[in-house]
Design an enzyme around this catalytic site. Sequence first.
Site, short mmCIF file in Angstrom:
data_model
loop_
_atom_site.label_atom_id
_atom_site.label_comp_id
_atom_site.label_asym_id
_atom_site.label_seq_id
_atom_site.Cartn_x
_atom_site.Cartn_y
_atom_site.Cartn_z
N HIS A 173 15.33 -41.30 -3.71
CA HIS A 173 14.22 -42.11 -3.18
C HIS A 173 14.68 -43.51 -3.09
O HIS A 173 13.77 -44.12 -2.59
CB HIS A 173 12.95 -42.06 -4.48
CG HIS A 173 11.92 -41.93 -3.85
ND1 HIS A 173 10.83 -41.45 -4.65
CD2 HIS A 173 11.33 -42.32 -2.61
CE1 HIS A 173 9.47 -41.64 -3.90
NE2 HIS A 173 10.01 -42.13 -2.60
N ASP A 196 4.53 -39.24 -7.03
CA ASP A 196 5.64 -39.21 -7.79
C ASP A 196 5.45 -39.10 -9.27
O ASP A 196 4.34 -39.81 -9.61
CB ASP A 196 6.48 -40.59 -7.42
CG ASP A 196 7.85 -40.64 -7.84
OD1 ASP A 196 8.35 -40.02 -8.80
OD2 ASP A 196 8.48 -41.49 -7.10
N HIS A 198 7.13 -40.94 -11.28
CA HIS A 198 7.59 -42.35 -11.45
C HIS A 198 7.09 -43.28 -10.62
O HIS A 198 6.81 -43.12 -9.66
CB HIS A 198 9.31 -42.44 -11.51
CG HIS A 198 9.85 -41.14 -12.24
ND1 HIS A 198 10.08 -39.93 -11.45
CD2 HIS A 198 10.22 -40.99 -13.60
CE1 HIS A 198 10.60 -39.23 -12.55
NE2 HIS A 198 10.70 -39.74 -13.67
N ASP A 200 8.70 -46.36 -9.45
CA ASP A 200 9.84 -46.96 -8.69
C ASP A 200 9.22 -48.30 -8.34
O ASP A 200 9.77 -48.60 -7.00
CB ASP A 200 9.83 -46.01 -7.30
CG ASP A 200 10.23 -44.45 -7.46
OD1 ASP A 200 10.73 -44.32 -8.55
OD2 ASP A 200 10.03 -43.61 -6.78
N HIS A 213 17.14 -45.67 -7.06
CA HIS A 213 16.02 -44.93 -6.70
C HIS A 213 14.82 -45.32 -7.45
O HIS A 213 13.67 -44.94 -7.11
CB HIS A 213 16.32 -43.47 -6.76
CG HIS A 213 16.46 -42.94 -8.08
ND1 HIS A 213 16.36 -41.71 -8.46
CD2 HIS A 213 16.68 -43.64 -9.27
CE1 HIS A 213 16.74 -41.47 -9.71
NE2 HIS A 213 16.71 -42.52 -10.32
N ASP A 314 7.79 -37.53 -3.73
CA ASP A 314 9.03 -37.28 -4.50
C ASP A 314 8.97 -35.86 -5.05
O ASP A 314 7.56 -35.78 -5.66
CB ASP A 314 9.25 -38.10 -5.56
CG ASP A 314 10.46 -38.17 -6.39
OD1 ASP A 314 10.90 -36.82 -6.63
OD2 ASP A 314 11.02 -39.05 -6.69
N ASP A 316 9.56 -34.44 -7.59
CA ASP A 316 9.57 -34.56 -9.22
C ASP A 316 8.10 -34.77 -9.49
O ASP A 316 7.71 -34.67 -10.67
CB ASP A 316 10.50 -35.62 -9.73
CG ASP A 316 10.07 -36.83 -9.64
OD1 ASP A 316 9.17 -37.31 -9.34
OD2 ASP A 316 11.13 -37.69 -10.05
N GLU A 359 14.22 -36.18 -3.05
CA GLU A 359 14.85 -35.78 -4.36
C GLU A 359 15.00 -34.21 -4.66
O GLU A 359 15.19 -33.97 -5.80
CB GLU A 359 14.12 -36.38 -5.68
CG GLU A 359 14.12 -38.17 -5.77
CD GLU A 359 15.50 -38.45 -6.32
OE1 GLU A 359 16.18 -37.85 -6.55
OE2 GLU A 359 15.42 -39.93 -6.28
#
Length: 390
Positions: A173, A196, A198, A200, A213, A314, A316, A359
């Site tokens: 990412h 996402d 997360h 970021d 990332h 992403d 994830d 990712e």
Amino acid sequence: TKLKATDIIIVTATMLRCPSTRIQLHAVRHISKQAASTESRGGGAGIGNVHTQLFPSDDTNLFRHVAHPRTVSVIGAPMTYGQPFVGTDRGPELLRESGLLKDLSSLGWRVEDIPDLDFGTICAEAAKNSNAAGMSPNAKHSLQVGAGCCALADLVESKLRQGNFPLILGGDHSIGIGSLAGILRAKPETGVIWVDAHADLNVPSCSESGNMHGMPLGLMMKELIPNRSIIPGLEWMENESKGGSGPPRLHPDSLVYVGLRDIDQAERRFIKQLGIKAFTMYDIDHLGIGRVMDLAFEHLMKNNPDRPLHLSYDIDAVDPIHAPATGTAVRGGLTWREAHFVAEYVVKTGLLASAEIVEVNHTLSDGDGADDTVELGHNLVNAFLGESIL
């Protein structure tokens, strides 16, 4: 009771987020394999054994910011320097090998398949020509990431100015640094939907890992880092854009998060201080994904109802039951349908102008898990480009 290939297991969205359901999902996979084996012998069908037909939407109001005839520019960005695992660099290759380009054509797009950016050469040259003493201690591989993202930004900007739809295949990412820079140089009014687990939103001064990332959004916000040229490799980010709009920056009000569930302490503080609109998995559980997307869209459109949108996805964000082959998997993510709904909703606004998927890392799961993750990434990209049920 012994399960048969024709058994049907119904697992609710709530159950999918429960850790104990791994047993149930193993049963589903077992049934799928049994059914596939039966099908290969000429009988029966089962979960995962029904071919889904691909239909483009007939809505003429979609992709209003893309010129006619609609062309998708597929840009491979095989970045791996933004995080510690090998394997993300094969994401573009695996998505192409899964039949993605054929599907995009079937959805009515003209497909411009651009060869992957040669990050091997670009990043190696950047590292070779550097002064090691000047490297940033808490932005790992910043020279390599910076050089790769500079090349990506130029390419994305060029394709947007041509009226094409940039579809960026990552890579980790950290490529978001280049994607966003190119997008905001070409279309500074763009709103960003960041899907996402997360945030970021780190910058080197507060990052807990130094992995880039986790920094693409933080590096785009002037409130968090006024001068990015202090980071070796990112000097180009302070250059004026070709359109004279100044260095690319993202205003906090132009960002919406969907699916957050693993946030660093500093990121949590930044989100609150900057007033960034963020929908966590709690919000999705409480409100439902439909209402969450309604609110996300209302927020981004309140001052400019026709602004272009960028979707950064992403893998994830999706629960690892469905997408285990990724570097920072966190339990309790989006279900299969929620993941697709997010993409479908953004497309139906008619304003999606660019997208990226990142990712996917086949090395971080076994054969089934790696294949499942690539398949999910492929299906999500189909949704980005207008696949429709009806």
